[in-house]
Design a protein around this motif. Structure first.
Motif, short mmCIF file in Angstrom:
data_model
loop_
_atom_site.label_atom_id
_atom_site.label_comp_id
_atom_site.label_asym_id
_atom_site.label_seq_id
_atom_site.Cartn_x
_atom_site.Cartn_y
_atom_site.Cartn_z
N VAL A 157 4.12 -6.88 5.99
CA VAL A 157 5.20 -6.57 5.06
C VAL A 157 5.17 -7.53 3.87
O VAL A 157 5.22 -7.12 2.71
CB VAL A 157 6.55 -6.64 5.81
CG1 VAL A 157 7.72 -6.66 4.85
CG2 VAL A 157 6.66 -5.48 6.80
N GLU A 158 5.02 -8.81 4.19
CA GLU A 158 5.03 -9.82 3.12
C GLU A 158 3.84 -9.64 2.17
O GLU A 158 4.00 -9.77 0.94
CB GLU A 158 4.99 -11.20 3.76
CG GLU A 158 5.47 -12.29 2.86
CD GLU A 158 5.67 -13.61 3.61
OE1 GLU A 158 5.39 -13.67 4.83
OE2 GLU A 158 6.11 -14.56 2.96
N GLU A 159 2.68 -9.32 2.73
CA GLU A 159 1.50 -9.11 1.86
C GLU A 159 1.69 -7.89 0.96
O GLU A 159 1.29 -7.90 -0.20
CB GLU A 159 0.24 -8.94 2.72
CG GLU A 159 -0.26 -10.24 3.31
CD GLU A 159 -1.23 -10.04 4.48
OE1 GLU A 159 -1.87 -11.03 4.87
OE2 GLU A 159 -1.34 -8.92 5.01
N ASN A 160 2.32 -6.85 1.50
CA ASN A 160 2.63 -5.69 0.67
C ASN A 160 3.53 -6.09 -0.50
O ASN A 160 3.33 -5.65 -1.62
CB ASN A 160 3.32 -4.60 1.50
CG ASN A 160 2.35 -3.62 2.13
OD1 ASN A 160 1.95 -2.64 1.50
ND2 ASN A 160 1.94 -3.90 3.36
N LEU A 161 4.52 -6.92 -0.21
CA LEU A 161 5.43 -7.35 -1.28
C LEU A 161 4.67 -8.18 -2.32
O LEU A 161 4.93 -8.08 -3.52
CB LEU A 161 6.59 -8.17 -0.71
CG LEU A 161 7.58 -7.39 0.17
CD1 LEU A 161 8.66 -8.33 0.71
CD2 LEU A 161 8.23 -6.25 -0.59
N GLN A 175 11.70 1.56 2.39
CA GLN A 175 12.37 0.35 1.90
C GLN A 175 11.34 -0.65 1.40
O GLN A 175 11.54 -1.31 0.38
CB GLN A 175 13.22 -0.26 3.02
CG GLN A 175 14.41 0.63 3.39
CD GLN A 175 15.19 0.12 4.58
OE1 GLN A 175 14.61 -0.39 5.55
NE2 GLN A 175 16.49 0.26 4.54
N LEU A 176 10.21 -0.74 2.11
CA LEU A 176 9.15 -1.67 1.69
C LEU A 176 8.54 -1.22 0.36
O LEU A 176 8.30 -2.04 -0.53
CB LEU A 176 8.06 -1.74 2.78
CG LEU A 176 6.84 -2.59 2.45
CD1 LEU A 176 7.22 -4.04 2.10
CD2 LEU A 176 5.84 -2.58 3.63
N ALA A 177 8.32 0.08 0.21
CA ALA A 177 7.74 0.59 -1.05
C ALA A 177 8.68 0.28 -2.22
O ALA A 177 8.22 -0.06 -3.32
CB ALA A 177 7.48 2.09 -0.94
N ILE A 178 9.98 0.38 -1.97
CA ILE A 178 10.94 0.07 -3.03
C ILE A 178 10.98 -1.45 -3.26
O ILE A 178 10.94 -1.92 -4.40
CB ILE A 178 12.34 0.61 -2.67
CG1 ILE A 178 12.29 2.15 -2.64
CG2 ILE A 178 13.40 0.12 -3.65
CD1 ILE A 178 13.54 2.80 -2.05
N GLY A 179 10.99 -2.20 -2.16
CA GLY A 179 11.00 -3.67 -2.27
C GLY A 179 9.78 -4.19 -3.02
O GLY A 179 9.87 -5.11 -3.82
#
Ligand SMILES: Nc1ncnc2c1ncn2[C@@H]1O[C@H](COP(=O)(O)OP(=O)(O)O)[C@@H](O)[C@H]1O
Ligand SMILES: [Mg+2]
Length: 234
Positions: free
Chosen positions: A97-101, A142-146
């Motif tokens: 998740v963090e790497e995606n962000l 939510q991740l895609a938006i974040g």
């Protein structure tokens, strides 16, 4: 005076020799939430891709804060503040998740805001070390938006965020979008089929058909089933 953040006129684009956008005219005001509806295949996603630079226009103009951006590369548009959340989300499933962000941060450049993203989406903080592919569909949305919000965009282009997601998360996303709009002035273009989400979020609603914007509706008109049937065929 209302300021225009994005002004699109006479926009044409397509795939190979196949024209899809047939002269789109649309103006997005600074600080508004604007919804775009229309049947499947009318060109909503194609319009969003042309705005963010994934598809070159064959004619027409796209102005952002008055400057023509129709010839700019996608990363240059992202740096100007155009944030794109694609239909189908497209998170990197094997990355955490963090790497995606962090991908979002690198696309935008400048000072990222992870705190805000984790405050709005605490589940992303809880799951920050997990591979994104292990998240539910709603959490991936939510991740895609974040991923876009970490770069503090000026405008958020959301392509069918409610698709395949449980209603409680759709409501969360709608509430967060409205809160960001009110507190930070974030402008949002929401492509949706979900009438409840549009009514919860949007101030104006435009209808697309056959590659053009053909009508403007106030969101309360969407209470009228006949109107919805006419424009969405649902
Ligand atoms: N990558 C592509 N290559 C060729 N045709 C495409 C591609 N993506 C979409 N299309 C076509 O362009 C038209 C508009 O599609 P799209 O913009 O995705 O519509 P919407 O988002 O309104 O459902 C459709 O006829 C679709 O089949
Ligand atoms: Mg689409």
């Amino acid at each position: 005076m209302v300021k225009h953040l994005l002004s699109i006129s006479g926009l044409r684009a397509g795939y190979g020799g196949k024209p899809v956008l047939q002269g789109v005219d649309l103006t997005v005001n600074d600080g508004e939430i604007l919804a775009l509806i229309g049947r499947n295949g009318v060109g909503k996603s194609t319009l969003i891709k042309a705005i963010i630079g994934l598809l070159p226009p064959s004619d027409g103009s796209i102005r952002f804060r008055g400057d023509e951006i129709g010839g700019m590369a996608p990363h240059a548009r992202a740096r100007l503040g155009l944030g794109y959340v694609p239909q189908g989300r497209d998170v990197f499933p094997r990355m955490s998740v963090e790497e995606n962000l962090r991908v979002g941060e690198s696309i935008r450049g400048g000072a990222p805001d992870y705190d805000q993203v984790y405050r709005y989406f605490p589940i992303l903080h809880e799951r920050r070390s997990q591979p994104a592919g292990t998240l539910s569909g709603g959490q991936q949305q939510q991740l895609a938006i974040g991923r876009v919000l970490v770069g503090r965009p000026a405008i958020l282009l959301l392509d069918e965020p409610s698709e395949g997601i449980q209603p409680s998360i759709v409501q969360d996303i709608a509430r967060i979008g409205v809160d960001l709009n009110q507190k930070t002035g974030l402008t949002i273009v929401l492509v949706e089929q979900n009438i409840d989400m549009i009514r919860a979020m949007a101030q104006r609603c435009f209808v697309m058909d056959k590659g053009r914007v053909i009508a403007e509706l106030t969101p309360d008109l969407l209470e009228d089933r006949d109107i919805v049937r006419r424009y969405l065929a649902v």
